[in-house]
Enzyme design. Structure first.
Site, PDB file in Angstrom:
ATOM      1  N   GLU A 462       0.578  -1.562  -0.228  1.00  0.00           N
ATOM      2  CA  GLU A 462      -0.020  -0.112   0.223  1.00  0.00           C
ATOM      3  C   GLU A 462       0.654   0.885   0.277  1.00  0.00           C
ATOM      4  OE1 GLU A 462      -3.613  -0.455   2.721  1.00  0.00           O
ATOM      5  OE2 GLU A 462      -4.399   1.723   1.593  1.00  0.00           O
ATOM      6  N   GLU A 736      -2.272   1.276  12.965  1.00  0.00           N
ATOM      7  CA  GLU A 736      -3.406   1.436  12.860  1.00  0.00           C
ATOM      8  C   GLU A 736      -4.798   0.954  13.505  1.00  0.00           C
ATOM      9  OE1 GLU A 736      -3.377  -0.946   8.904  1.00  0.00           O
ATOM     10  OE2 GLU A 736      -5.263   0.182   7.712  1.00  0.00           O
TER      11      GLU A 736
HETATM   12  C1  RAM Z   1      -6.108   2.157   4.522  1.00  0.00           C
HETATM   13  C2  RAM Z   1      -5.599   2.824   4.696  1.00  0.00           C
HETATM   14  C3  RAM Z   1      -5.309   4.159   5.547  1.00  0.00           C
HETATM   15  C4  RAM Z   1      -7.068   4.261   5.447  1.00  0.00           C
HETATM   16  C5  RAM Z   1      -7.695   3.984   4.229  1.00  0.00           C
HETATM   17  C6  RAM Z   1      -9.009   4.548   4.388  1.00  0.00           C
HETATM   18  O1  RAM Z   1      -6.409   0.768   3.354  1.00  0.00           O
HETATM   19  O2  RAM Z   1      -4.257   1.763   5.918  1.00  0.00           O
HETATM   20  O3  RAM Z   1      -5.191   4.342   6.558  1.00  0.00           O
HETATM   21  O4  RAM Z   1      -7.299   6.044   5.539  1.00  0.00           O
HETATM   22  O5  RAM Z   1      -7.712   3.004   4.619  1.00  0.00           O
END
Ligand code: RAM
Length: 891
Positions: A462, A736
């Site tokens: 990502e 996260e």
């Molecule tokens: C995930 C990402 C990010 C977020 C989006 C909506 O894939 O890691 O942190 O902003 O989603």
């Protein structure tokens, strides 16, 4: 003896002003003095060409307009400054500092794009290719500059030496709109007679795989190429220019595969010895194709490049369940390994990377479709060989080494931390080691997620410039690092892509993957709120001016989507992403209504655009957006707020939005909402109930309601979910998810589980502003707002910041019912100091002799530059009950 010293001027937001793109770079300087209450009365700037401003009566010292004639391309100019205090004091001249422009006009570029021929091109993320050519210099060189960039990633060499120390150059920008080039001073690398220049070219973001799921390859083109222009000035006044064109020759090199996500394979047996030195036989190499390119896209960088900023030795050598060797570097980072190894030619060592261990083995699942695997095949040197991959980075704390020849000496492997080389400017510490570790984790997540652009994460498939993540984190980022230059580059990409796609894409640069770019609240609002934060923290009106069209276009678009009732209640939203109650496989299923979040953000952005318009003198816009902001606020209340101040969504995030974004009407509603928020937090056992949207706001919302006990209960909570829970689990970065690692030590089953995501670390901004008490009271910290709110049983807290005016500090400590507050106010600024609420009855006593204006009865005190110490009676209710239990496990 007093002293008054002025720094050599700096230019724009540059750390290293070589090859800048601004023909009229603004100047800033700072003063250090032991004179108290020092205010600048006048300045004088002298430029190296003899131009001088004479004495200018002005207190300005930050981003002062370039005083002389505009610079042309390749022009170098010295500048120095001296200042006069309003008190009659005067400094000596500062040292000289120098700025040099790069190539400012497309017509300055004579280089074609030298592309390796098709027969050498492998599949995307395949072999990196070598390019070279030789040239002869007829005499001694006085000055030489290399202007260089690439379609792909490059590492350039001159006469066998790598040029500069950039990593992953030229970085990732929206290549279809802007491609940054670098200027290197290569004078010392050249020699009279034969010379050779070369480069290794890998696919990187240009042609390699980017994006989640299958990702995309060839996003910007299917041919990599080097664009380089070497300009040489001889001592005798003559010049010479060497450019990329069809005369360059190409061959495969030792890098047989290079991928940002999957890693790099280097076969040292394939290194053509001496290939970037003169005299190398390249007869068997193939000529490059000279391709046209659009020189109008080439721009000078506004921020620093990615560099190697630190190396970490392994903290521990572990043995995994299958007997594998795992190194623990003790810190989750973005970077890669550097190894020193000795073994037989053709032997291959394999390096795997992971952020956490599960059951003692590398946890690779969170990396999803990123192999993060480097391989080195030995040349077989008798005295060993050293290697570090050059065209990849990984997010990791642990590395597994397979196939290591002989016994591993842990000193033979280091982790090399790589990120944009931003200048650290702010810090925080307190009496609570867990809180300090949380703060350190925020800093590490900023480092891990600024690999050329602000990303969501550094490890999985990502690593994208998600707008919402930065939107919530920008205030913390701007305190920890001087990131104005770097972020303005990213904002330029955002604005360019907003025009191209008709909305602010949820990540910038945009990579078309599963869905088209759709406008989403809190993410798209980055267009408005990030420039505003930069203005607030640096005082740079220029960033608002540059982004104005992007800011207004965003608010206009949302106004259209919301329609006449001003409620943005249709279309896709991420909402309060990763609400801790959302199931692992459905991170958008938040408890707070998406429409409430979206409408609240709309009101906020409209307000900020109105304020921006007023600052820029667009009075009509200021009135129009001001009216819009009021209408959206009213619509928000009509739809989501009861007259007495309860919200339609009874959630922490809803109340945090309403309170912090000033969406309520009157003290009655605010008081009721504040009380309800405190009740909700208490009912949740002081566990956090917010996702990406509520998290940066909730502490301020509680503080504005005077709910300090609830606020500190939440901030210092250690049970999951909370900010300190990951710290008790040994986290060294921000996760996260609140529970990326579950309490039983297993990795969260959600497919989206990173251990290095800065968004939830946005709380650091609150630690700086309110726990320690150091906030901007006016743009660029021209005034400090010092309003600490001690609590939670903390016995001290402190924040320090190199503001545009110099070093500022606010720190307090308390003992025996008294609190002492120490404030350092930079020259040419003032501070408004509010003593903590509970401390007023003790009165105010300035520990220094003069310059104190007592605001009377508990009111604020305004002080000038210098160090000030205040003391007052203070009682922390948290002292009364039993002290909190010691941490379960310190990191
Ligand atoms: C995930 C990402 C990010 C977020 C989006 C909506 O894939 O890691 O942190 O902003 O989603």
């Amino acid at each position: 003896m007093t002293s008054l010293h002025v720094s050599a001027p700096s230019f724009e937001h540059h750390r290293d002003p070589l090859g800048v793109g601004e023909p009229e770079p603004r100047l800033s300087w700072t003063v250090t003095t032991d004179l108290r209450d020092w205010v600048q009365g006048a300045y004088e700037i002298e430029l190296g060409d003899g131009f001088t401003t004479g004495r200018v009566e002005s207190a300005e010292s930050v981003l002062v307009p370039w005083p002389g004639p505009a610079l042309g391309s390749r022009e170098r100019r010295g500048a120095r400054v001296r200042v006069h205090g309003a008190d009659g004091s005067a400094s000596e001249w500062s040292d000289w500092s120098y700025v040099e422009t790069g190539l400012l006009e497309p017509a300055d570029w004579r280089a074609s794009a030298a592309a390796p021929p098709l027969e050498l091109l492998g599949p995307p993320d395949g072999p990196a290719l070598l390019l070279r050519r030789e040239f002869t210099l007829r005499g001694p060189v006085e000055r030489a500059r290399l202007y260089v960039t690439a379609h792909g990633l490059y590492e350039a060499e001159l006469n066998g030496q790598v040029i500069g120390d950039d990593v992953l150059a030229p970085g990732w920008s929206s290549y279809g709109h802007r491609l940054r080039f670098r200027t290197h001073d290569v004078t010392a690398l050249l020699q009279e007679g034969p010379n050779a220049i070369g480069a290794t070219l890998a696919d990187g973001w240009y042609r390699g795989r980017v994006g989640f799921r299958e990702g995309r390859t060839g996003l910007y083109g299917d041919r990599t190429a080097l664009i380089a222009q070497l300009e040489i000035a001889y001592a005798d006044g003559g010049t010479e220019t060497v450019v990329t064109d069809g005369s360059w020759r190409c061959a495969p090199g030792p890098v047989t595969a290079a991928s940002l996500y999957d890693g790099e394979h280097h076969d040292a047996r394939l290194e053509p010895a001496g290939w970037s030195r003169p005299g190398f036989d390249d007869a068997a190499w193939l000529p490059a194709d000279a391709l046209p390119h659009d020189a109008a896209l080439l721009v000078a960088p506004t921020g620093p490049p990615v560099r190697r900023t630190e190396t970490l030795a392994p903290a521990e050598v572990l043995t995994g369940p299958s007997g594998e060797t795992i190194l623990d570097f003790g810190q989750n980072i973005a970077g890669r390994l550097r190894i020193r190894v000795q073994g037989p030619a053709g032997h291959t060592v394999t390096l795997r990377h992971a952020e956490v261990l599960e059951d003692g083995a590398l946890a690779l699942r969170p990396l999803r479709n990123a192999a993060a695997l480097d391989r080195y095949t030995l040349r077989g040197d008798a005295d060993g060989e050293e290697w570090e991959p050059r065209f990849t980075t990984h997010g990791f704390r642990y590395a597994q080494l397979d196939g290591w020849p002989g016994d591993l000496d842990p000193g033979d492997v280091v982790a090399v931390v790589c990120h944009t080389d931003l200048r650290p400017i702010g810090d925080f510490d307190s009496s609570d080691p867990l809180l300090d570790r949380l703060h350190a984790n925020v800093r590490w997540s900023m480092r891990g997620n600024y690999v050329d652009l602000p990303t969501d994460c550094p490890q999985r498939d990502e690593r994208l410039g998600w707008t919402g993540d930065l939107q919530v984190f920008a205030p913390a980022a701007a305190f920890l690092y001087d990131c104005a230059g770097a972020l303005s580059s990213w904002l330029a990409d955002l604005a360019a892509e907003q025009v191209e796609y008709g909305t602010v894409p949820p990540y910038v640069p945009w990579v078309p993957l599963m869905f088209p770019p759709e406008p989403t609240a809190a993410w798209g609002d980055a267009a408005v709120l990030v420039p505003w934060t930069l203005y607030e923290r640096t005082g740079d009106l220029g960033v608002l001016r540059t982004q104005y069209a992007s800011m207004t276009a965003w608010v206009d678009q949302v106004t259209g989507l919301a329609g006449e009732d001003h409620l943005w209640d249709e279309g896709f939203q991420f909402g309060d992403w990763l609400d801790p109650a959302a199931p692992p496989d459905d991170p958008g299923r938040a408890r707070t209504d998406h429409a409430l979040v979206a409408t609240a953000y709309h009101a906020w952005s409209a307000r900020v655009v109105a304020d921006t318009a007023a600052l820029l003198g667009h009075d009509g816009d200021a009135a129009r957006y001001g009216k819009l902001a009021e209408e959206v606020r009213a619509a928000f209340r009509r739809e989501f707020v009861t007259p007495s101040g309860r919200l339609a969504c009874d959630t922490q995030t809803a109340y945090a939005l309403a309170l912090r974004l000033d969406l309520l009407d009157g003290a009655g509603q605010r008081e009721r909402a504040g009380r309800r928020l405190a009740e909700l937090v208490a009912a949740d056992g002081h566990r956090i109930g917010t996702g990406f949207v509520g998290t940066p706001l909730i502490c301020d919302a509680l503080a504005s309601a005077g709910a300090y006990a609830g606020l500190y209960g939440l901030l210092l909570q250690r049970e999951c979910p909370s900010w300190l829970y990951p710290v008790t689990m040994g986290a060294t970065t921000i996760w996260e998810r609140w529970d990326s690692l579950l309490p039983d030590g297993s990795v969260n089953p959600g497919e989206m589980t990173s251990f290095n995501h800065y968004a939830l670390g946005a709380v650091a901004d609150f630690l700086h502003r309110t726990v320690a008490g150091l906030a901007p009271g006016a743009p660029g910290y021209r005034e400090l707002l010092v309003r600490p709110q001690p609590g939670g049983g903390l016995s001290r807290a402190r924040a320090t910041l190199d503001t545009p005016y110099g070093r500022a500090e606010a720190g307090w400590s308390r003992a025996d019912g008294r609190l002492e507050l120490r404030v350092v106010v930079p020259p040419n600024t003032t501070a408004t100091v509010h003593l903590p609420e509970d401390g007023e009855e003790g009165g105010v006593e300035d520990g220094v002799e003069d310059g104190v204006e007592d605001g009377g009865e508990g009111g604020p005190i305004v002080v000038g530059s210098g160090e000030h110490v205040f003391s007052c009676a203070f009682r922390d209710p948290a002292d009364d009950p039993a002290p909190p239990a010691p941490p379960a496990r310190l990191p």
